[in-house]
Design a protein around this motif. Structure first.
Motif, PDB file in Angstrom:
ATOM      1  N   PHE A 131       6.392  -1.986  -6.546  1.00 38.54           N
ATOM      2  CA  PHE A 131       6.528  -1.939  -4.940  1.00 38.54           C
ATOM      3  C   PHE A 131       4.512  -1.119  -4.928  1.00 38.54           C
ATOM      4  N   SER A 132       3.935  -1.611  -4.118  1.00 39.42           N
ATOM      5  CA  SER A 132       2.821  -1.077  -3.859  1.00 39.42           C
ATOM      6  C   SER A 132       2.935  -0.408  -2.290  1.00 39.42           C
ATOM      7  N   THR A 133       2.150   0.272  -1.828  1.00 41.24           N
ATOM      8  CA  THR A 133       1.506   0.914  -0.468  1.00 41.24           C
ATOM      9  C   THR A 133       0.762   0.069   0.084  1.00 41.24           C
ATOM     10  N   GLN A 134       0.282  -0.327  -1.819  1.00 40.71           N
ATOM     11  CA  GLN A 134      -1.711  -0.121  -0.859  1.00 40.71           C
ATOM     12  C   GLN A 134      -2.035  -1.697  -1.071  1.00 40.71           C
ATOM     13  N   PRO A 135      -3.159  -2.069  -0.084  1.00 40.19           N
ATOM     14  CA  PRO A 135      -2.956  -3.553  -0.131  1.00 40.19           C
ATOM     15  C   PRO A 135      -3.445  -4.718  -1.700  1.00 40.19           C
ATOM     16  N   LYS A 136      -3.245  -5.081  -2.536  1.00 40.41           N
ATOM     17  CA  LYS A 136      -3.458  -5.412  -3.699  1.00 40.41           C
ATOM     18  C   LYS A 136      -5.443  -6.289  -4.097  1.00 40.41           C
ATOM     19  N   GLY A 137      -5.928  -5.717  -4.572  1.00 39.79           N
ATOM     20  CA  GLY A 137      -7.190  -6.386  -5.103  1.00 39.79           C
ATOM     21  C   GLY A 137      -6.879  -8.134  -5.744  1.00 39.79           C
ATOM     22  N   LYS A 138      -8.113  -8.483  -5.941  1.00 42.01           N
ATOM     23  CA  LYS A 138      -7.733  -9.650  -6.067  1.00 42.01           C
ATOM     24  C   LYS A 138      -7.423  -9.408  -8.025  1.00 42.01           C
ATOM     25  N   TYR A 139      -8.009  -8.296  -7.365  1.00 43.62           N
ATOM     26  CA  TYR A 139      -7.349  -8.265  -9.972  1.00 43.62           C
ATOM     27  C   TYR A 139      -6.951  -7.344  -9.872  1.00 43.62           C
TER      28      TYR A 139
END
Ligand code: FES
Length: 166
Positions: free
Chosen positions: A79-87
């Motif tokens: 789970f991530s509370t931060q937006p994911k980057g392209k990579y």
């Protein structure tokens, strides 16, 4: 029951439509705490990550505390509370990778990207995470960038590897 396939068009949705869909998901899962992990998975599929607003929304809909939601989010690394980057750059810190310099690779990644583990660069190109053994112990330290595995990674190679992706 809504499936993951049915949320594949979320990029075209407005925020309001996303919250409506999440509300339907929560209803489908009968607002049961036992289903919280599945609900969080679906919420992450809808929003891409789980910002605090979404956590509050789920807590309100399920009559749970936000700290309960947050404790589940922080326990599971998927789970991530931060937006994911392209990579997504993930360095293995399993035993073999750790003792063969995985920590040095991680420190180099942090300094080159200018972010800590769990965060995304401002230009939204790279996210940084750590993981446990990926079965490449014989060629440690290993890291992945999205699905590609990099073996015997030397910290000095990091700027070149990342530079080729930009
Ligand atoms: S410990 Fe890193 S690949 Fe096994």
């Amino acid at each position: 029951m809504i499936t993951t396939d049915e949320v594949c068009n979320v990029l075209k949705m407005t925020e309001e439509e996303k919250y409506d869909l999440l509300k339907t998901v929560i209803t489908d899962y009968e607002r049961k705490e036992n289903n919280l992990i599945q609900i969080l998975h679906m919420a992450q599929a809808i929003f891409g990550y789980l910002p605090v607003e979404v956590q509050y929304f789920i807590a309100g809909q399920m009559d749970l505390s936000v700290s309960k939601i947050n404790s589940v989010l922080t326990f599971y690394s998927f789970f991530s509370t931060q937006p994911k980057g392209k990579y997504t750059v993930s360095i293995c810190l399993g035993t073999a990778c750790y003792v063969r310099g995985g920590k040095d690779v991680l420190n180099k990644l942090k300094s080159v990207l200018g972010i800590d583990v769990g965060f995304t660069t401002e230009d939204k190109v790279f996210s940084l995470s750590v993981m446990r053994c990926i079965g490449a112990c014989g060629l440690a330290p290993a890291m992945t960038i999205n699905k590609k595995v990099y073996k015997q990674v030397n910290p000095n190679k990091i700027p070149m590897i990342l530079g080729m992706l930009k």
